[in-house]
Design an enzyme around this catalytic site. Sequence first.
Site, PDB file in Angstrom:
ATOM      1  N   TYR A 156      13.459  12.040  -8.237  1.00 15.95           N
ATOM      2  CA  TYR A 156      14.205  11.881  -9.490  1.00 15.95           C
ATOM      3  C   TYR A 156      13.361  12.390 -10.646  1.00 15.95           C
ATOM      4  O   TYR A 156      12.196  12.014 -10.786  1.00 15.95           O
ATOM      5  CB  TYR A 156      14.550  10.406  -9.716  1.00 15.95           C
ATOM      6  CG  TYR A 156      15.297  10.131 -10.992  1.00 15.95           C
ATOM      7  CD1 TYR A 156      16.618  10.555 -11.148  1.00 15.95           C
ATOM      8  CD2 TYR A 156      14.690   9.441 -12.031  1.00 15.95           C
ATOM      9  CE1 TYR A 156      17.309  10.301 -12.318  1.00 15.95           C
ATOM     10  CE2 TYR A 156      15.376   9.175 -13.208  1.00 15.95           C
ATOM     11  CZ  TYR A 156      16.685   9.607 -13.350  1.00 15.95           C
ATOM     12  OH  TYR A 156      17.368   9.353 -14.513  1.00 15.95           O
ATOM     13  N   ASP A 251       5.659  16.137 -11.266  1.00 16.94           N
ATOM     14  CA  ASP A 251       6.228  15.099 -12.122  1.00 16.94           C
ATOM     15  C   ASP A 251       5.382  13.847 -11.921  1.00 16.94           C
ATOM     16  O   ASP A 251       5.536  13.127 -10.940  1.00 16.94           O
ATOM     17  CB  ASP A 251       7.684  14.844 -11.739  1.00 16.94           C
ATOM     18  CG  ASP A 251       8.360  13.824 -12.645  1.00 16.94           C
ATOM     19  OD1 ASP A 251       7.645  12.999 -13.247  1.00 16.94           O
ATOM     20  OD2 ASP A 251       9.608  13.825 -12.714  1.00 16.94           O
ATOM     21  N   LYS A 279       5.802   6.988 -19.137  1.00 17.52           N
ATOM     22  CA  LYS A 279       5.529   5.585 -18.850  1.00 17.52           C
ATOM     23  C   LYS A 279       4.191   5.129 -19.420  1.00 17.52           C
ATOM     24  O   LYS A 279       4.110   4.743 -20.571  1.00 17.52           O
ATOM     25  CB  LYS A 279       5.664   5.323 -17.356  1.00 17.52           C
ATOM     26  CG  LYS A 279       7.084   5.608 -16.832  1.00 17.52           C
ATOM     27  CD  LYS A 279       7.257   5.156 -15.410  1.00 17.52           C
ATOM     28  CE  LYS A 279       8.636   5.519 -14.862  1.00 17.52           C
ATOM     29  NZ  LYS A 279       9.731   4.788 -15.464  1.00 17.52           N
TER      30      LYS A 279
END
Length: 441
Positions: A156, A251, A279
């Site tokens: 994702y 990623d 994050k």
Amino acid sequence: MDATTPARSKPEYRLDRSHAEFVRAGKVIPGGVNSPARAFGAVGGEPPFLDRAEGAYLYDIDGHQYIDYIGSWGPMILGHCRPEVNAAVAEALAKSPSFGAPTVREAEIAEEVAAAVPSIEMVRFVSSGTEAAMSAVRLARGVTGRDKIIKMIGHYHGHVDALLVSAGSAVATLGHPNSPGVTPGAAADTILVPFNDASAVASAFERYPGQVAAVLLEPVAGNMGCVPPRPGYLERLRELTTKHGALLFFDEVMTGFRLSYGGAQEYFGVTPDVTCLGKIIGGGLPAAAYGASKEIMSRISPVGPIFQAGTLSGNPLAMAAGLTTLRLLKRENPYPALDRLAERLEDGLRRAATDARVPHCVQRVGSMITIFFAEGPIHDFDDAKRSDTALFGRFFWELLARGVYFPCSQFEAAFLSSAHTEADIDHTVQAAREALLAARG
């Protein structure tokens, strides 16, 4: 306790106030939540509404305390409400929550990131992981002059149209949209291959010679549960992308500053061309980034032709929280202790599932961990989908009632923080043993 010992009755667990707020929210917010992962669709029921957090603990509006293994889906590696982070945000807030103009902290955190992450010499800050991935894909296409992106099935990268695609039946096939509103054209240049299958990537390069701009992946999958790369897999992708003139794109929204201070690329010793971060880099506030060498990043506006902009990019509150978090991580080096705690949890979950005699596989990389209710190992999304998701749903609720907040999906990784203690882990393991005995039926 062994498999013949009945589980203790779970404590009275009611979410009356949360239910009322969920109904209220559902009248003005789709599904009552602002991100689908919060809706508990994978485990059934309605979510508790949270009121506050401190250290390794969450507190909901119904008066329950939980040991937190979500960590806001990864950012809270130092635990919640770390005083130094809160103080930095308060200081920034007193000056203004936003300027829309350059600030000193933007350069300071950029220097910190460039010094820490092997692939990054220059970095551009944005507001979300989705925005970072979208911008980095545009960068890869602009730099190479090619259109196609190779993406791993089950990984994702935010809700970017070109990356929100499902798999076809062939080993390497062009993607089809995974959501209404995503046009076939938006996904037409996305090539899907299974994670951990380097031969499929090689085949894709052969099928589309000179057309692939980048190979994009999470170096450790976190959105199909925690799935590590096979030995040699990342190295082989590095070789293939170099051979075919494509960019290797990690990623690291989840793994950045979590597996080590330099992220997964430092942890595994494989350096990509382009990296996305998120994050932890925002210390719990909305912030993300993408970075690469000076040569590549110099193609971005205003110094190059590839356009990307954002009004709240480099927001002073997020920069203050992120910079303070990174400096604390560098100073305290919590990674060895996190690894020991995570190993303690891994061993305990494995023992609990064995005692309950349920098929299982516990996988961990650093402080990321998942218990799959399937025989392992889990190498890709097809493996992960063999899991008993109904059992996971029951297990989740039994854990929640015993004061342990795990991810509300079989296909999400759990995260530890430096605020967790051995006592927290031991409580979690005991709760997991009881929860599994109750959940297995």
